[in-house]
Design a protein around this motif. Structure first.
Motif, PDB file in Angstrom:
ATOM      1  N   HIS A  58      11.655  72.143  41.174  1.00  0.00           N
ATOM      2  CA  HIS A  58      11.957  71.544  42.486  1.00  0.00           C
ATOM      3  C   HIS A  58      13.213  72.166  43.098  1.00  0.00           C
ATOM      4  O   HIS A  58      13.255  72.463  44.290  1.00  0.00           O
ATOM      5  N   LEU A  59      14.227  72.354  42.255  1.00  0.00           N
ATOM      6  CA  LEU A  59      15.498  72.918  42.726  1.00  0.00           C
ATOM      7  C   LEU A  59      15.268  74.295  43.367  1.00  0.00           C
ATOM      8  O   LEU A  59      15.724  74.559  44.484  1.00  0.00           O
ATOM      9  N   PHE A  60      14.535  75.155  42.665  1.00  0.00           N
ATOM     10  CA  PHE A  60      14.305  76.515  43.174  1.00  0.00           C
ATOM     11  C   PHE A  60      13.413  76.492  44.421  1.00  0.00           C
ATOM     12  O   PHE A  60      13.632  77.276  45.355  1.00  0.00           O
ATOM     13  N   GLN A  61      12.446  75.576  44.461  1.00  0.00           N
ATOM     14  CA  GLN A  61      11.568  75.460  45.630  1.00  0.00           C
ATOM     15  C   GLN A  61      12.353  75.044  46.876  1.00  0.00           C
ATOM     16  O   GLN A  61      12.162  75.601  47.953  1.00  0.00           O
ATOM     17  N   ILE A  62      13.252  74.058  46.712  1.00  0.00           N
ATOM     18  CA  ILE A  62      14.049  73.572  47.857  1.00  0.00           C
ATOM     19  C   ILE A  62      14.965  74.685  48.365  1.00  0.00           C
ATOM     20  O   ILE A  62      15.106  74.891  49.576  1.00  0.00           O
ATOM     21  N   LEU A  63      15.580  75.432  47.432  1.00  0.00           N
ATOM     22  CA  LEU A  63      16.456  76.539  47.840  1.00  0.00           C
ATOM     23  C   LEU A  63      15.671  77.569  48.661  1.00  0.00           C
ATOM     24  O   LEU A  63      16.171  78.097  49.654  1.00  0.00           O
ATOM     25  N   LYS A  64      14.414  77.850  48.250  1.00  0.00           N
ATOM     26  CA  LYS A  64      13.573  78.793  49.017  1.00  0.00           C
ATOM     27  C   LYS A  64      13.293  78.239  50.407  1.00  0.00           C
ATOM     28  O   LYS A  64      13.376  78.968  51.402  1.00  0.00           O
ATOM     29  N   LEU A  65      12.948  76.941  50.478  1.00  0.00           N
ATOM     30  CA  LEU A  65      12.669  76.310  51.773  1.00  0.00           C
ATOM     31  C   LEU A  65      13.890  76.337  52.688  1.00  0.00           C
ATOM     32  O   LEU A  65      13.773  76.414  53.909  1.00  0.00           O
ATOM     33  N   MET A  66      15.077  76.292  52.072  1.00  0.00           N
ATOM     34  CA  MET A  66      16.319  76.337  52.861  1.00  0.00           C
ATOM     35  C   MET A  66      16.633  77.757  53.347  1.00  0.00           C
ATOM     36  O   MET A  66      17.597  77.975  54.086  1.00  0.00           O
ATOM     37  N   GLY A  67      15.816  78.722  52.901  1.00  0.00           N
ATOM     38  CA  GLY A  67      15.991  80.096  53.372  1.00  0.00           C
ATOM     39  C   GLY A  67      16.817  80.976  52.463  1.00  0.00           C
ATOM     40  O   GLY A  67      17.216  82.079  52.851  1.00  0.00           O
ATOM     41  N   TYR A  68      17.068  80.513  51.234  1.00  0.00           N
ATOM     42  CA  TYR A  68      17.857  81.321  50.299  1.00  0.00           C
ATOM     43  C   TYR A  68      16.918  82.202  49.470  1.00  0.00           C
ATOM     44  O   TYR A  68      16.296  81.739  48.513  1.00  0.00           O
ATOM     45  N   ASP A  69      16.841  83.488  49.826  1.00  0.00           N
ATOM     46  CA  ASP A  69      15.941  84.420  49.118  1.00  0.00           C
ATOM     47  C   ASP A  69      16.324  84.575  47.654  1.00  0.00           C
ATOM     48  O   ASP A  69      15.481  84.863  46.809  1.00  0.00           O
ATOM     49  N   TRP A  70      17.635  84.405  47.363  1.00  0.00           N
ATOM     50  CA  TRP A  70      18.086  84.598  45.976  1.00  0.00           C
ATOM     51  C   TRP A  70      17.540  83.545  45.010  1.00  0.00           C
ATOM     52  O   TRP A  70      17.691  83.674  43.794  1.00  0.00           O
ATOM     53  N   ALA A  71      16.862  82.526  45.559  1.00  0.00           N
ATOM     54  CA  ALA A  71      16.247  81.512  44.683  1.00  0.00           C
ATOM     55  C   ALA A  71      15.236  82.158  43.741  1.00  0.00           C
ATOM     56  O   ALA A  71      14.986  81.670  42.639  1.00  0.00           O
ATOM     57  N   GLU A  72      14.663  83.302  44.185  1.00  0.00           N
ATOM     58  CA  GLU A  72      13.711  84.056  43.349  1.00  0.00           C
ATOM     59  C   GLU A  72      14.380  84.573  42.075  1.00  0.00           C
ATOM     60  O   GLU A  72      13.724  84.848  41.087  1.00  0.00           O
ATOM     61  N   ARG A  73      15.709  84.717  42.148  1.00  0.00           N
ATOM     62  CA  ARG A  73      16.449  85.272  41.007  1.00  0.00           C
ATOM     63  C   ARG A  73      17.069  84.179  40.135  1.00  0.00           C
ATOM     64  O   ARG A  73      17.895  84.455  39.277  1.00  0.00           O
ATOM     65  N   CYS A  74      16.671  82.947  40.382  1.00  0.00           N
ATOM     66  CA  CYS A  74      17.133  81.823  39.543  1.00  0.00           C
ATOM     67  C   CYS A  74      16.092  81.576  38.453  1.00  0.00           C
ATOM     68  O   CYS A  74      14.901  81.683  38.693  1.00  0.00           O
ATOM     69  N   GLN A  75      16.564  81.247  37.275  1.00  0.00           N
ATOM     70  CA  GLN A  75      15.640  81.086  36.137  1.00  0.00           C
ATOM     71  C   GLN A  75      16.059  79.920  35.262  1.00  0.00           C
ATOM     72  O   GLN A  75      17.244  79.710  35.011  1.00  0.00           O
TER      73      GLN A  75
END
Length: 551
Positions: free
Chosen positions: A329-346
């Motif tokens: 959920h955390l990474f999904q919300i960051l993507k929705l907020m427009g943060y491309d670097w969420a792809e690099r979170c693990q």
């Protein structure tokens, strides 16, 4: 790099026949795992790796035929003394004296840097990673599985009701834990729960008295954690848990609102729709009905703040697997907020430890576990016939006990649950941390007794016994193991490698005697054992284990 120089030589020869650049072939050439039953080749090249055409026949028979055809075109040279085939592979045996000379030269020259700069890592760019791990609760003693949750509100109310300022100063975490147990019982009462949520709301509103109390809890907790972390050999660059971001979490809620991502439910809570069809079939709650933040909101604030502050290439969160959904959920919300670097979170998840008890009872705190490991190890050392006089037995027992815990924890997949056993963890023989430490101490003792080997004086022709070759072959595989662990973030590859190295070294130590051998043979064997010990120490340190030199 020992393995690299051999891989390059093999790749160079393959490249001429296959008409492919050598660098495209390097990763398909791997060191062959040592076999107890028979002598094996040193490297193998997988034929399947160069078959790009999907329509090609990939059956075992077809691959075997391709391997044989390729092997027939290859020639032995100063590096490769023998070429053979296996199931879909071409196998290469390195000139035995060259193998011994190159491996030993590289290990003794590079020391702690051995294979760290291997060619295998050439495609991996140097990166900055922020890693969040440990994550214990403020004012809660280290639990063996320390699940993270928001307990601050409860604890604040509990301290106001049951707290003692003098006890807080003398034994902060013990006292706060007692307070937490008492208030947890009282939390069944609705009024207590309301007081807890009021305390938390005041904290977010920066009420001075509430904030001052929380800062005391945090300060005392961190002091205590630093002391325990020191026992583990762990140092943090920064202490900032999700509770540190209460103020910034309100900014996150504003951002979510401005981006049209925050929706209000009938009860007044704030949610973010995570469903693909925007039908709320999947959503995440980010705000309580009273406007205060939740754990995920503060984690969003923390992630944004850390990325702004450190501008890192990746962010890795190490927590137990029950939080997998939270991080998704955390990474999904960051993507929705427009943060491309969420792809690099693990999220690197770990399983639960089952069946762990100390003599003091069922409730397991990390410090109790460390104390128990040390005391059991001291007891074992005192009763062992082989134990020598040790300068600081308690310190040695602590290091061996910690190795036992780490190896038992890291032997399987991190995400797997496992059954803990003190007897199994502390065995001096078998696949245990105690055995790793014992092997290291034994090899160190050999060096102390006979002196360090000088490589220039070594006649590598003296290292042709199967036991010596097995150790050398295994040392060749170290960079592949490091590379594999760096790719899937699983320490089990390093653990398995070190245990095998210890067993091979133990067999060699028993059969390749130094004492009583000719000076030339003794010097060569010393050199081999010194190389094995150095790589063993390197791998242990990577796992957070301090190698002992006596036990």
């Amino acid at each position: 790099m020992a393995a690299c120089s051999f891989r390059r030589s093999i790749a160079s020869q393959l490249s001429k026949i296959l008409d492919l650049p050598p660098e495209n072939l390097i990763k398909s050439i791997s060191a062959v795992p040592v076999s107890k039953k028979r002598q094996v080749a040193d490297f193998q090249f997988s034929v399947d790796s160069i078959t790009e055409d999907r329509s090609s026949d990939h059956s075992a028979q077809a691959l075997q035929l391709r391997a044989q055809m390729l092997a027939e075109k290859l020639k032995r040279d100063a590096v490769v003394s023998e070429i053979s085939t296996g199931p879909g592979t071409v196998n290469f045996t390195i000139n035995r004296e060259l193998l011994a000379k190159t491996v030993l030269q590289q290990v003794l020259k590079d020391g702690s840097e051995y294979e760290i700069k291997s060619e295998l890592f050439s495609t991996v760019p140097r990166q900055k990673a922020v890693i969040e791990f440990s994550s214990p609760n403020i004012a809660k003693k280290f639990h063996i599985g320390h699940l993270r949750s928001t307990i601050i509100g409860l604890l604040g109310v509990g301290f106001q009701q049951f707290g003692d300022k003098e006890k807080l100063k003398s034994s902060p975490l013990q006292h706060l834990f007692e307070v937490y147990v008492q208030i947890n019982k009282a939390a069944e009462d609705e009024n207590t729960r309301k007081l807890a949520s009021d305390f938390f709301r005041k904290l977010e509103e920066h009420d001075e008295e509430t904030l001052s109390l929380w800062k005391q809890f945090r300060s005392f907790s961190i002091e205590e954690y630093i002391r325990i972390y020191k026992r583990l050999g762990v140092h943090f660059d920064e202490y900032s848990g999700e509770s540190f971001y209460q103020e910034k979490s309100q900014e996150v809620l504003k951002m979510l609102e401005e981006k049209g991502l925050l929706q209000k439910t009938m009860k007044g809570t704030g949610i973010v729709d995570l469903s693909e069809k925007r039908d709320l079939s999947s959503f995440s709650t980010v705000m309580r009905s009273d406007g205060t933040s939740l754990y995920i909101t503060r984690d969003l604030a923390a992630a944004i703040d850390r990325m702004n502050k450190h501008n890192c290439d990746s962010m890795i969160y190490v927590t137990d697997k029950s939080q997998s959904n939270h991080f998704q959920h955390l990474f999904q919300i960051l993507k929705l907020m427009g943060y491309d670097w969420a792809e690099r979170c693990q999220h690197v998840s770990f399983g639960l430890v089952q069946g762990m008890k100390t003599r003091r009872g069922e409730v397991i705190f990390l410090e109790d576990v460390l104390d128990e490991a040390r005391s059991r190890m001291l007891q074992n050392m005192a009763s062992a016939k082989t134990t020598k006089e040790i300068e600081n037995p308690a310190d040695t027992a602590e290091k061996i006990g910690l190795a036992a815990l780490i190896i038992q924890d890291f032997q399987g997949l991190l995400s797997s649950d496992y059954q803990f056993s003190w007897d199994r963890a502390l065995q001096s023989r078998g696949d245990t941390g105690v055995f790793l430490q014992y092997t290291h101490a034994r090899l160190h003792s050999l060096e102390q007794m006979h002196g360090n080997a000088e490589l220039t004086a070594v006649n590598v022709a003296c290292l042709q016994e199967p036991e010596a070759i097995s150790v050398l072959q295994h040392l060749l595989r170290y960079d592949e193991v490091l590379y594999r662990s760096s790719q899937d973030l699983q320490p089990k590859h390093i653990v398995s490698y070190l245990l095998t190295l210890s067993h091979l070294a133990a067999v060699a130590h028993k059969t390749l005697l130094v004492k009583g051998s000719t000076p030339e043979r003794a010097q060569a064997r010393l050199c081999l054992f010194q190389a094995a010990r150095l790589v063993l120490a390197n791998g242990m340190k990577l796992l957070g284990i301090t190698p002992v030199t006596q036990m």
